[in-house]
Design a protein around this motif. Structure first.
Motif, PDB file in Angstrom:
ATOM      1  N   LEU A 135       0.702  -1.070  -0.098  1.00  0.00           N
ATOM      2  CA  LEU A 135      -0.058   0.290   0.457  1.00  0.00           C
ATOM      3  C   LEU A 135       0.570   0.995   0.454  1.00  0.00           C
ATOM      4  N   GLY A 136       2.178   1.105   0.188  1.00  0.00           N
ATOM      5  CA  GLY A 136       2.972   2.680  -0.298  1.00  0.00           C
ATOM      6  C   GLY A 136       3.340   2.894   0.995  1.00  0.00           C
ATOM      7  N   LEU A 137       3.418   1.662   2.474  1.00  0.00           N
ATOM      8  CA  LEU A 137       3.709   2.272   3.849  1.00  0.00           C
ATOM      9  C   LEU A 137       4.683   1.084   4.277  1.00  0.00           C
ATOM     10  N   ASP A 138       6.247   2.461   4.028  1.00  0.00           N
ATOM     11  CA  ASP A 138       6.486   1.237   4.986  1.00  0.00           C
ATOM     12  C   ASP A 138       7.795   1.814   6.044  1.00  0.00           C
ATOM     13  N   GLU A 139       7.445   0.423   6.980  1.00  0.00           N
ATOM     14  CA  GLU A 139       8.818   1.048   8.152  1.00  0.00           C
ATOM     15  C   GLU A 139       9.293   2.051   8.568  1.00  0.00           C
ATOM     16  N   HIS A 140      10.126   2.169   7.435  1.00  0.00           N
ATOM     17  CA  HIS A 140      11.220   3.055   7.513  1.00  0.00           C
ATOM     18  C   HIS A 140      11.120   4.306   7.305  1.00  0.00           C
ATOM     19  N   GLU A 141       9.382   4.980   6.398  1.00  0.00           N
ATOM     20  CA  GLU A 141       9.697   5.663   6.101  1.00  0.00           C
ATOM     21  C   GLU A 141       9.194   6.303   7.139  1.00  0.00           C
TER      22      GLU A 141
END
Length: 242
Positions: free
Chosen positions: A162-168
């Motif tokens: 969904l375009g959600l990264d834990e490093h974002e």
């Protein structure tokens, strides 16, 4: 008995004046409002509320009475439900012959607007809270489809799609995505647990008490069904066109 009145049977057991009782109720309500402003949506532990009473009073039933009165006044004056949340917490007692696991009930309270959803959306909820609520529904939906529990890495695999990264750290909507998930955890929609196994420790996420609430659970399931029906309709239209 009129709304907000004190049960005379309970009141007779605490042996405090009406003025003292009302002062404790007001202090507890201020504490709840402060906590809700400081950390919106994060439940307040019952122990924190009872300490407001027990720091100066020792009557056994007084904390229950004050909490009960605070709940009634929040509803009648502010239009808030001071909702009680309850969860089970496992604890291990190491004994000479091994380890035994016991379960204790942990209670907390959260303030919820009693306005209808349409009015709450228009006049109460701000843009930031609605965005986080949307992410909450997505995460809770993923866990529901996974049977209520999912490994941490698997959850992030779904969120990356969904375009959600834990490093974002600078997502245009959620900012620090990992912190957003931590906020959802603090709000008790999900809980993070470390499980020990033969291959080492594993981090899993489970549905917490707020996600298990009948209303929230029902809304998430309804949203999932709408997505499924939309996909089926799109697929059928595509097949008919080909």
């Amino acid at each position: 008995m009129a709304r907000g009145d004190v049960d005379p049977d309970i009141s007779s057991q605490v042996n405090v004046s009406a003025e003292e009782r009302d002062k404790l109720v007001a202090e507890m309500m201020r504490f709840m409002l402060f906590k809700n402003h400081q950390h919106p949506g994060v439940p307040v532990r019952r122990e924190e509320l009872t300490q407001i009473v027990t720091k100066n009073y020792r009557q056994r039933n007084l904390p229950n009475l004050v909490i009960n009165q605070a709940q009634k006044k929040f509803a009648s004056i502010f239009g808030y439900e001071m909702k009680e949340l309850q969860r089970s917490r496992s604890s291990k007692d190491n004994l000479a012959r091994g380890s035994q696991q016991s379960t204790t009930e942990v209670k907390s309270y959260v303030l919820k607007s009693m306005l209808k959803e349409e009015l709450r959306t228009r006049f109460v909820e701000d843009k930031d809270s609605s965005q986080l609520l949307g992410l909450t529904f997505v995460v809770v939906g993923i866990l529901q489809l996974s049977g209520g529990k999912i490994p941490e890495e698997t959850l992030w695999q779904h969120l990356r799609r969904l375009g959600l990264d834990e490093h974002e750290e600078r997502h245009p909507v959620f900012g620090n995505v990992k912190q957003a998930i931590e906020t959802i955890t603090k709000q008790r929609y999900i809980q993070r647990e470390r499980l020990s196994g033969p291959e080492g420790d594993t981090i899993v996420y489970e549905l917490a008490e707020r996600a298990l609430d009948g209303i929230v659970s029902g809304k998430v399931k309804e949203s999932i069904m709408q997505v499924i029906k939309k996909d089926i309709t799109t697929t059928e239209a595509f097949e008919e066109g080909t």
